[in-house]
Write a protein that holds these residues in place. Structure first.
Motif, PDB file in Angstrom:
ATOM      1  N   LEU A  95     -36.740  11.272 -41.953  1.00 48.04           N
ATOM      2  CA  LEU A  95     -37.250  11.727 -43.239  1.00 48.04           C
ATOM      3  C   LEU A  95     -38.774  11.716 -43.280  1.00 48.04           C
ATOM      4  O   LEU A  95     -39.393  12.642 -43.807  1.00 48.04           O
ATOM      5  CB  LEU A  95     -36.676  10.860 -44.362  1.00 48.04           C
ATOM      6  CG  LEU A  95     -37.122  11.197 -45.771  1.00 48.04           C
ATOM      7  CD1 LEU A  95     -36.719  12.613 -46.150  1.00 48.04           C
ATOM      8  CD2 LEU A  95     -36.545  10.203 -46.754  1.00 48.04           C
ATOM      9  N   HIS A  96     -39.394  10.681 -42.709  1.00 48.71           N
ATOM     10  CA  HIS A  96     -40.858  10.626 -42.704  1.00 48.71           C
ATOM     11  C   HIS A  96     -41.445  11.834 -41.967  1.00 48.71           C
ATOM     12  O   HIS A  96     -42.421  12.431 -42.420  1.00 48.71           O
ATOM     13  CB  HIS A  96     -41.368   9.336 -42.043  1.00 48.71           C
ATOM     14  CG  HIS A  96     -40.989   8.087 -42.772  1.00 48.71           C
ATOM     15  ND1 HIS A  96     -41.299   7.856 -44.096  1.00 48.71           N
ATOM     16  CD2 HIS A  96     -40.324   6.983 -42.356  1.00 48.71           C
ATOM     17  CE1 HIS A  96     -40.852   6.680 -44.461  1.00 48.71           C
ATOM     18  NE2 HIS A  96     -40.255   6.126 -43.422  1.00 48.71           N
ATOM     19  N   SER A  97     -40.826  12.199 -40.846  1.00 48.69           N
ATOM     20  CA  SER A  97     -41.318  13.334 -40.052  1.00 48.69           C
ATOM     21  C   SER A  97     -41.156  14.660 -40.784  1.00 48.69           C
ATOM     22  O   SER A  97     -42.041  15.516 -40.729  1.00 48.69           O
ATOM     23  CB  SER A  97     -40.577  13.415 -38.715  1.00 48.69           C
ATOM     24  OG  SER A  97     -40.823  12.269 -37.952  1.00 48.69           O
ATOM     25  N   THR A  98     -40.023  14.837 -41.477  1.00 50.43           N
ATOM     26  CA  THR A  98     -39.808  16.116 -42.161  1.00 50.43           C
ATOM     27  C   THR A  98     -40.727  16.259 -43.372  1.00 50.43           C
ATOM     28  O   THR A  98     -41.233  17.350 -43.625  1.00 50.43           O
ATOM     29  CB  THR A  98     -38.341  16.296 -42.601  1.00 50.43           C
ATOM     30  OG1 THR A  98     -37.952  15.209 -43.450  1.00 50.43           O
ATOM     31  CG2 THR A  98     -37.419  16.379 -41.399  1.00 50.43           C
ATOM     32  N   ILE A  99     -40.958  15.166 -44.077  1.00 50.03           N
ATOM     33  CA  ILE A  99     -41.875  15.218 -45.227  1.00 50.03           C
ATOM     34  C   ILE A  99     -43.289  15.536 -44.736  1.00 50.03           C
ATOM     35  O   ILE A  99     -43.993  16.363 -45.326  1.00 50.03           O
ATOM     36  CB  ILE A  99     -41.844  13.895 -46.027  1.00 50.03           C
ATOM     37  CG1 ILE A  99     -40.489  13.701 -46.715  1.00 50.03           C
ATOM     38  CG2 ILE A  99     -42.997  13.811 -47.012  1.00 50.03           C
ATOM     39  CD1 ILE A  99     -40.180  14.668 -47.842  1.00 50.03           C
ATOM     40  N   LYS A 100     -43.683  14.926 -43.622  1.00 48.91           N
ATOM     41  CA  LYS A 100     -45.008  15.185 -43.055  1.00 48.91           C
ATOM     42  C   LYS A 100     -45.112  16.643 -42.587  1.00 48.91           C
ATOM     43  O   LYS A 100     -46.113  17.319 -42.856  1.00 48.91           O
ATOM     44  CB  LYS A 100     -45.283  14.230 -41.898  1.00 48.91           C
ATOM     45  CG  LYS A 100     -46.672  14.349 -41.333  1.00 48.91           C
ATOM     46  CD  LYS A 100     -46.919  13.311 -40.261  1.00 48.91           C
ATOM     47  CE  LYS A 100     -48.333  13.453 -39.729  1.00 48.91           C
ATOM     48  NZ  LYS A 100     -48.639  12.463 -38.706  1.00 48.91           N
TER      49      LYS A 100
END
Length: 150
Positions: A95-100
């Motif tokens: 999730l952190h990667s997709t939001i970034k």
């Protein structure tokens, strides 16, 4: 605490939807969403609704045993979470990667969030009880029933 405008939220949802589609998430897929209740959670939830996915909502404090059991029972194709649950035969999306990644896409103010198809899903959201009296109990909600409950 940061405040977000409706325009920013809409743009974030559209951009995050684009990132999820690039990862291979498709309309009709079942996705397990397991993360804290925060802005990223809301963006992810509405992105999955926009893409027309069936969403399995899990508390991030769930035990790994219950997580595995629920994941197998729901036959989810994807796990969208801040932590890799290590479930076999499933694709984990951080999730952190997709939001970034979504934040690097230019603003998407010309598109609207479309929940029409998701509204008609029979399996729009799958929730589970805490399991205090044994195994967690699954509750399947249609998109229409969720809209009516709001």
């Amino acid at each position: 605490q940061k405040e977000y405008t409706a325009v920013q939220f809409k743009s974030d949802v559209i951009r995050h939807s684009m990132v999820l589609l690039k990862h291979g998430v498709q309309e009709g897929d079942r996705v397990t969403l397991c993360c804290p209740n925060n802005y990223s959670f809301l963006v992810s939830l509405f992105s999955l609704m926009h893409v027309n996915c069936s969403i399995v909502l899990l508390d991030p404090d769930i035990s790994s045993t219950d997580f595995d059991w629920i994941h197998k029972k729901t036959r989810s194709h994807w796990i969208l979470s801040t932590e890799n649950a290590g479930v076999e035969h499933t694709t984990f999306i951080n999730l952190h990667s997709t939001i970034k990644a979504a934040s690097t896409i230019s603003q998407q103010n010309d598109m609207d969030i479309d929940l029409t198809q998701w509204y008609h899903r029979r399996d729009a959201v799958i929730l589970f009880s805490s399991g205090s009296t044994g195994l967690p109990k699954g509750i399947m909600k249609s998109g229409a029933s969720l809209f009516l409950n709001m």
